[in-house]
Enzyme design. Structure first.
Site, PDB file in Angstrom:
ATOM      1  CG  HIS A 197      -7.935  -1.356  -1.744  1.00 16.60           C
ATOM      2  ND1 HIS A 197      -7.189  -1.392  -2.894  1.00 16.60           N
ATOM      3  CD2 HIS A 197      -9.240  -1.298  -2.128  1.00 16.60           C
ATOM      4  CE1 HIS A 197      -7.996  -1.350  -3.940  1.00 16.60           C
ATOM      5  NE2 HIS A 197      -9.241  -1.295  -3.500  1.00 16.60           N
TER       6      HIS A 197
ATOM      7  CD  GLU B  94      -2.716  -1.400   0.099  1.00 14.90           C
ATOM      8  OE1 GLU B  94      -3.086  -0.393  -0.533  1.00 14.90           O
ATOM      9  OE2 GLU B  94      -3.018  -2.569  -0.225  1.00 14.90           O
TER      10      GLU B  94
END
Length: 597
Positions: free
Chosen positions: A181, A41
């Site tokens: 995510h 990320e």
């Protein structure tokens, strides 16, 4: 990959086939490969533009079993953009006490040591990791990388999933983790996608890492079933010939590693439909091991010319060339011919196309007004001049308008332009182009530029080839990965090649190589002992960095004011013209450089 059922066991119970084939030659079984599936990320899309890593998640798996997991938040030392925080759920307060990338990256690299890296859209994740490794002065471990997104696009159809996003593939393969995510969750989902893709491809005969990395749905199962044809080839430079069941040569190729290259025809990186058709017809592959890569390239050319395989497109007909000949007769002329003869005439070429030969011929006739008629000169002067003479394009010896001495001087100047100094042709055609440009006839000027280019390329080629072919023998060496590669070139033809063995006496080895080399007899013209393509390959090698001349019998020189000098200038101008983009034409500009509208 299963062993051939026709192998026979020896006294120990092992087949001779098994003894000959190493684990590497069989390929690495997917069951035995350790994969490290990683996901990042970040604060943005480009590390080079200042984006930072905020989380690293990874799962190590082998044979379907999870061996370990790695997860850490990373302090980016910058505010996380609001939309990124909403997307990932990672906030500034969460990373405030997290380790910086200088600490997190080495920990991850240690976790992934010895693994094949896997990521969904791998260029993104691996690009970030490599960038920060370079920033920290760390050597990148040289991981092999597998991209599940790229692989899925080769396997998954629209009937399977609407797209190849990780979320869609996780649904298709019933992943136990829903991508959200967050790095570790996405890495776990990617593991399930990887295993799902491997299960599908296993049904298509893909069982090794090499086959997985090169898989393409455009390669048929029939092609993959023939991969055993590569197994008898050596890991060495050489030439390979695909043959059909009637032993006809279908295709000839060359490689620095015969077995590895030929294997790609069956394990899927070869996706040309023409090659798929060829493999379907092939019944065996013959390998010819060569001492050096250059020898392999030369052998390839000779074999293609000899067998003219239907699936080779280039180099099949080296005899189909044209030459421009300055004839030897009382009133010489230029003639377009297909063969160089031992007749004392001067030649330039060869031309691969008649169009370029005609262009060069037009350039020479523009500069030198010698006769263009092909018939014999009349014994008595003609009553009137031809149309070319009336236009000032011919000296008109047929009606006595020029003396033999004056005509011979023009021919002498023409011969100089062909063999050493093309200044007269360049001056004449440059003046013609300038005159046309002044009249704004730019297309006509461009046509004459093309004619000048064709002539300069042919003259430069002839001068370089003649410099090589007039040397009775050249011996040169260059240090390569396997040792000192030595080549013996005689009259522009490769006569012998070898690599000096470790510990051998270099001088003695070269003498023995020269003694065993092919006997080559010189002939007329620049390339009588070999094809022009072969001689040019040898020239490129001889002129490459690191080559040392061991012995030269003759003079290897080109004219100082030859065509190559003019060609360099012309090519530089041409490249500059091609780079120019009209002010209002935005097509040649990259998006970031286009003017705002």
């Amino acid at each position: 990959m299963s062993l051939s059922p026709t192998t026979t066991p020896d006294a120990s119970g092992r087949s001779r086939w098994e003894e000959q084939r190493s684990f590497d030659e069989l390929g690495r079984s997917l069951r035995d490969v350790t994969f490290c599936v990683v996901d990042l990320e970040t604060t943005g899309g480009s590390a080079a533009d200042g984006s930072m890593i905020t989380e690293i998640g990874a799962v190590k798996v082998r044979g379907g079993e999870v061996l370990g997991e790695f997860q850490t938040l990373v302090n980016p030392h910058m505010a996380i953009p609001p939309f990124i925080a909403v997307l990932t759920g990672i906030t500034d307060s969460m990373v405030a006490v997290a380790p910086p990338v200088e600490q997190a990256l080495p920990q991850f690299l240690e976790f992934a040591r010895g693994c094949v890296l896997v990521a969904h859209n791998a260029p993104f994740d691996v690009g970030f990791l490599r960038y920060f490794a370079e920033q920290q002065g760390r050597a990148w471990p040289g991981f092999e990388v597998l991209d599940t997104a790229k692989l899925a696009r080769r396997v998954i159809t629209r009937d399977d999933a609407p797209n190849c996003k990780l979320s869609s593939l996780a649904v298709l393969f019933r992943s136990g983790t829903t991508p959200n995510h967050r790095a570790l969750s996405d890495a776990r989902a990617t593991v399930d996608v990887l295993h799902g893709l491997m299960a599908r491809l296993g049904n298509l005969g893909v069982h090794t890492l090499e086959e997985l990395q090169t898989f393409s749905s455009r390669v048929s199962s029939a092609q993959r079933r023939k991969r055993h044809l590569a197994e008898a080839l050596p890991h060495a430079p050489g030439v390979y010939l695909f043959r059909d069941d009637r032993d006809r040569v279908l295709y000839v190729g060359t490689s620095k590693d015969l077995r590895t290259r030929v294997r790609t025809y069956f394990t899927a990186s070869e996706t040309r439909s023409r090659m798929g058709e060829m493999v379907g017809l092939a019944s065996r592959v013959e390998g010819i091991e060569c001492a050096t890569a250059l020898e392999a390239e030369v052998r390839e050319l000779r074999l293609i010319a000899e067998h003219k395989p239907r699936y080779n497109r280039r180099s099949r007909f080296p005899e189909r060339v044209h030459w421009i000949k300055l004839t030897v007769e009382p009133w010489p002329r230029l003639s377009l011919v297909r063969q160089v003869l031992d007749d004392g005439a001067d030649y330039i070429g060869p031309f691969g196309s008649k169009r370029n030969a005609d262009r060069s011929l037009a350039a020479l006739h523009e500069a030198f007004p010698i006769r263009q008629c092909s018939g014999r000169m009349p014994k008595r002067p003609a009553l009137s001049a031809c149309a070319l003479a009336e236009m000032g394009k011919c000296l008109s010896p047929c009606n006595g308008s020029v003396t033999a001495d004056d005509y011979a001087q023009v021919v002498s100047d023409l011969r100089t332009s062909l063999l050493s100094r093309p200044d007269a042709v360049v001056t004449s055609l440059s003046a013609r182009m300038q005159a046309l440009a002044d009249l704004e006839r730019y297309e006509d000027a461009g046509s004459w530029r093309d004619r000048l280019t064709s002539f300069l390329r042919a003259a430069a080629r002839t001068q370089r080839l003649r410099a090589l072919t007039r040397c009775a023998e050249m011996v040169a060496a260059r240090r390569e990965a396997s040792g000192w590669a030595v080549h013996v070139v005689r009259h522009g033809r490769l006569a012998a090649a070898g690599v000096i063995p470790p510990g051998a006496h270099a001088g003695q080895y070269v003498d023995e190589l020269r003694a065993s080399a092919e006997t080559v007899t010189a002939g007329p013209g620049p390339t009588p002992a070999a094809s022009a393509e072969e001689s040019e390959k040898l020239l490129r090698w001889l002129e490459s960095d690191g080559v040392r001349l061991v012995h030269v019998d003759g003079e290897w020189t080109c004219p100082l004011g030859g065509a190559t000098k003019h060609l360099r200038v012309h090519d530089a101008v041409q490249q500059s013209r091609e780079r120019l983009v009209p002010f209002e034409d935005h097509r040649g500009l990259r998006p970031e450089h286009q003017p705002a509208r």
